[in-house]
Design a protein around this motif. Structure first.
Motif, PDB file in Angstrom:
ATOM      1  N   LEU A 284      41.852  30.089  44.200  1.00  0.00           N
ATOM      2  CA  LEU A 284      41.654  30.512  42.808  1.00  0.00           C
ATOM      3  C   LEU A 284      40.401  29.849  42.269  1.00  0.00           C
ATOM      4  N   ARG A 285      39.583  30.609  41.583  1.00  0.00           N
ATOM      5  CA  ARG A 285      38.327  30.061  41.053  1.00  0.00           C
ATOM      6  C   ARG A 285      38.502  29.786  39.561  1.00  0.00           C
ATOM      7  N   ASP A 362      38.669  33.097  37.900  1.00  0.00           N
ATOM      8  CA  ASP A 362      39.958  33.766  37.687  1.00  0.00           C
ATOM      9  C   ASP A 362      40.644  33.257  36.420  1.00  0.00           C
ATOM     10  N   GLY A 363      40.230  32.081  35.980  1.00  0.00           N
ATOM     11  CA  GLY A 363      40.838  31.499  34.786  1.00  0.00           C
ATOM     12  C   GLY A 363      40.026  30.300  34.336  1.00  0.00           C
ATOM     13  N   ALA A 364      40.340  29.818  33.138  1.00  0.00           N
ATOM     14  CA  ALA A 364      39.567  28.691  32.607  1.00  0.00           C
ATOM     15  C   ALA A 364      40.491  27.715  31.887  1.00  0.00           C
ATOM     16  N   VAL A 391      39.378  36.870  30.965  1.00  0.00           N
ATOM     17  CA  VAL A 391      39.571  35.570  31.626  1.00  0.00           C
ATOM     18  C   VAL A 391      40.707  34.821  30.929  1.00  0.00           C
ATOM     19  N   PRO A 392      41.820  34.571  31.626  1.00  0.00           N
ATOM     20  CA  PRO A 392      42.910  33.813  30.999  1.00  0.00           C
ATOM     21  C   PRO A 392      42.488  32.365  30.746  1.00  0.00           C
ATOM     22  N   SER A 421      50.908  31.846  36.779  1.00  0.00           N
ATOM     23  CA  SER A 421      50.628  33.139  36.141  1.00  0.00           C
ATOM     24  C   SER A 421      49.366  33.787  36.713  1.00  0.00           C
ATOM     25  N   LEU A 422      48.457  32.938  37.217  1.00  0.00           N
ATOM     26  CA  LEU A 422      47.234  33.497  37.803  1.00  0.00           C
ATOM     27  C   LEU A 422      47.493  34.038  39.208  1.00  0.00           C
ATOM     28  N   GLY A 423      48.619  33.581  39.759  1.00  0.00           N
ATOM     29  CA  GLY A 423      49.026  34.087  41.080  1.00  0.00           C
ATOM     30  C   GLY A 423      48.170  33.506  42.165  1.00  0.00           C
TER      31      GLY A 423
END
Lengths: 423, 332
Positions: A284-285, A362-364, A391-392, A421-423
């Motif tokens: 995950l990034r 993928d998220g921050a 972006v979550p 939640s980002l999987g």
């Protein structure tokens, strides 16, 4: 990676000196000989070759500042270090000193000292920590305090107190809001005034001052070239440099531009990134916003558990264009003015949205440092800007410096839920 | 909502420019009891005044056109949230230098010019020298009316009068409550305080606030120089100097001047002690206090530090400290 000194160097220094920690220790040549020896020894195993460069640089500059080998100029985060290096002075960034104190686990004592002095516990703990250190005499005495009015109010205000404490001048530079082109010459004038003051302290003539600044800007431009290479490589799927380590490079970006060490640091880092690393594109990034708790690594163990890594972070990227060595003050004014933390939060949000896109996150995660009206205050707007781009965002409340304010259980639960939640 | 009304929040807002362009400047004081309404947009560790102002606007109780001053992180964040929430309204962020001498005046003059242009563009008109002169004259008359009406008034009555004048209502001499009789005279200094909260509480506790060095108190009325100049650019220069001439907020760079003026005022107003009270999370005052305390103590001026959350429901808890302080200074 620079601030915490991976490889146990801080631990080794603490083992030897914690018992007899006193302001005098830092002014003894023997102490610095020991520190330099430990830095060269196998006890210090930096993750990256570049770390050795920055470590050696900061140890030398800090040692010289304590031993009074050249005029010492205290700066807040956005003061361009080219200005200080170019004048033959020693830049000292007390906010970074607070981060080092925190990573050594020593911040609470100094924070409490500042509160005893009358500073409210609602003030930023970076500043309470550095004020406590200063009041107890632990920091190198400044010859000049130089602050700019961004990223936050705290530095300008705490420097005003320090000016009285040390009996030295405090020069406040007013950076205009973005888009005020006609005010840029006034900013350049203020920087020139600061340079002239430093030239007076370090005994340089105007010609020498201009030569020194031209050289510092050339070095800064070379470092910038390498930094841009680092940034390009970090955008790749297989880059192994994790943001939890890269976040400490803020100290290099703030304090080494304009020095040989800055050039060498980014050159080596770019080279090593080219040589090393295939991590694989599967993880995950994530992007990290604001700074991390300097005393705790557990938050990053959770990221590892979920095979997530930080591919970029808010503060370690170049935000300016190459400068003109022949026109140092206008160049540095433009560098300052172009920073995303200058002005309204929409500028910061735009910077983060750009990073999120370029680094394909993928998220921050936004770490809300208690007492930081700049970062906490802008967090809702940043969150909205990123979410609008799909972006979550997770906002975590905490404290970068005071480990007593770290709610480990709560942070872990929220972080794990977010990563799931980002999987 | 009246489209000609414009909200302002910081005492460094040049209301004369708003008036000259046909707006009615209204200083907002927000809803001290409804801060939570702003929590989605502003972190709870931000200045309660700023949160109260946003909460009020969210409830539809404030003009949406607004001028902000880039005076502190809290105000910048209010501007950010406001612009995001009410994008259709006029908004402007005015830069405020920390320098108050030559260069500071130059920067502020440029900022005033920029604000004036933005207002002219929005209102679709061009301000002539006479328009600005009239607005400056009105402002000066308002200031003199305040000074006359405030004569002999103390505490909450004095601060409420100042708030009225900041709302562009000309105070009438002798009108309304004059403040509690008796009490120990004190000088109250800080940022912005709720007259019906902490200020009223101090009176009940036995303090007579004879001078309110607050941005919603006496401070905005302290500069005496008239605005001069034959044309708009010269008047803007003069107006910038006037604003920087006032007794400064702790946010400004000239701390020495601020302490000197405060000390002089203390001696001239007959106070027996200083109560330093400020809103929570206001960095300008959080960092200022230790330095100010050091200086006041050096001069032998007793000082008490208090904190306000703007609603001041907790004020009763401060009673013992306030009473002890008043007892001490009364007996000096």
């Amino acid at each position: 990676m620079t601030v915490e000194n991976e490889g146990g160097l801080l631990e080794a220094i603490k083992d030897r000196y914690l018992e007899k920690l006193s302001p005098e220790i830092f002014r003894s040549r023997l102490f610095w000989k020991t520190v330099e020896g430990l830095a060269r020894s196998p006890l210090n195993r930096p993750q990256w070759k570049a770390d050795r460069i920055s470590l050696t640089h900061f140890i030398r500059v800090t040692r010289d500042a304590y031993l009074g080998k050249a005029p010492v100029v205290w700066c807040n985060l956005l003061v361009p270090s080219e200005l200080i290096h170019g004048l033959g002075c020693l830049p000292f960034y007390p906010e970074m000193a607070a981060a080092v104190t925190a990573s050594a686990g020593l911040a609470p004592r100094f924070i409490d000292r500042a509160v005893e002095e009358g500073f409210s516990s609602d003030a930023c703990s970076y500043h309470r920590c550095l004020l406590g250190c200063a009041v107890e005499g632990f920091l190198p005495k400044p010859d000049l305090l130089l602050s700019v009015n961004y990223p936050c109010d705290s530095a300008v205000l705490s420097f005003a107190f320090l000016s009285e404490l040390y009996g030295v001048p405090h020069l406040e530079v007013d950076v205009p809001l973005p888009g005020r082109e006609e005010e840029l010459p006034l900013l350049a004038e203020q920087l020139e005034e600061a340079a002239s003051l430093m030239a007076g302290i370090s005994g340089r003539r105007r010609e020498e001052m201009m030569q020194g600044l031209a050289k510092a800007i050339e070095l800064s431009n070379r470092a910038l070239e390498h930094l841009r290479r680092v940034e390009e490589m970090r955008k790749r799927d297989d880059c192994v440099l994790d943001g939890k380590d890269a976040m400490g490079n803020l100290s290099v970006l703030a304090g080494c531009m304009g020095s040989e060490a800055g050039v060498e640091f980014y050159r080596l880092l770019a080279e090593e990134l080219e040589e090393r690393g295939c991590r694989g594109p599967q993880s995950l990034r994530l992007m990290w916003m604001h700074l991390k708790p300097w005393y705790a690594q557990s938050i990053f163990h959770i990221l590892e558990k979920y095979d997530a890594r930080l591919v970029c972070e808010e503060y370690t990227h170049a935000t300016w264009e190459p400068m003109d060595p022949g026109d140092p003050f206008t160049s540095l004014a433009l560098k300052l003015e172009s920073h995303f933390l200058v002005g309204p939060a929409e500028r910061r949000a735009a910077h983060l949205a750009r990073l999120a896109g370029e680094y394909r996150v993928d998220g921050a995660i936004h770490f809300n440092h208690w007492g930081c009206r700049q970062s906490c205050g802008g967090a809702p707007l940043v969150k909205k800007a990123l979410q609008d781009r799909g972006v979550p965002v997770l906002i975590i409340d905490g404290d970068c410096v005071d480990q007593r304010e770290y709610q480990e259980g709560q942070i872990s639960t929220r972080l794990e839920a977010f990563l799931e939640s980002l999987g | 909502m009246d489209e000609r009304e414009i909200s302002w929040f910081c005492a460094y807002t040049p209301v004369e420019l708003l008036a000259a362009t046909g707006f009615r400047p209204v200083r907002r004081f927000g809803d001290p009891h409804g801060l939570e309404a702003a929590d989605t947009f502003l972190h709870p560790a931000l200045c309660p005044y700023v949160r109260a102002c946003l909460a009020e606007a969210l409830n539809g109780d404030a003009p949406r056109h607004a001028v902000f001053v880039n005076c502190c992180d809290g105000m910048r964040r209010l501007h950010d949230a406001w612009r995001d929430l009410f994008p259709e309204s006029f908004s402007f962020l005015l830069d405020l230098p920390r320098h108050t001498e030559g260069r500071g005046r130059e920067i502020l003059k440029l900022e005033f010019r920029r604000l004036l242009r933005a207002l002219e563009e929005y209102a679709g008109l061009c301000v002539e020298a006479e328009d600005l002169r009239r607005a400056c004259r009105e402002s000066s008359e308002l200031r003199l009316s305040y000074i006359r009406a405030a004569e002999g008034k103390t505490g909450a009555a004095r601060v409420e009068l100042a708030q009225e004048a900041q709302g562009y209502r000309i105070p009438l001499e002798g009108e309304g409550h004059r403040g509690e009789e008796g009490g120990v005279p004190v000088l109250l200094t800080g940022n912005l305080l709720n007259p019906r909260g902490l200020v009223a509480f101090l009176e009940r506790a036995g303090a007579r606030v004879v001078w309110a060095d607050l941005c919603n108190g006496d401070r905005p009325f302290t500069a005496e120089a008239p605005v001069e100049g034959e044309d708009v650019p010269r008047m803007l220069e003069s107006l910038a100097a006037l604003y920087l001439e006032r007794h400064p907020c702790a946010r400004m760079g000239d701390g020495d001047r601020r302490y000197r003026l405060l000390s002089e005022r203390f001696k001239s107003c007959g106070a027996r002690g200083v109560i330093y009270a400020s809103l929570k999370f206001c960095d300008s005052y959080l960092y200022d206090f230790p330095r100010l305390e050091m200086r006041l103590r050096r001069e032998g001026i007793p000082v008490l530090r208090l904190e306000s959350d703007y609603a001041d429901g907790h004020a009763g808890q401060l009673l013992t400290r306030v009473e002890a302080f008043l007892e001490m200074i009364a007996g000096d």
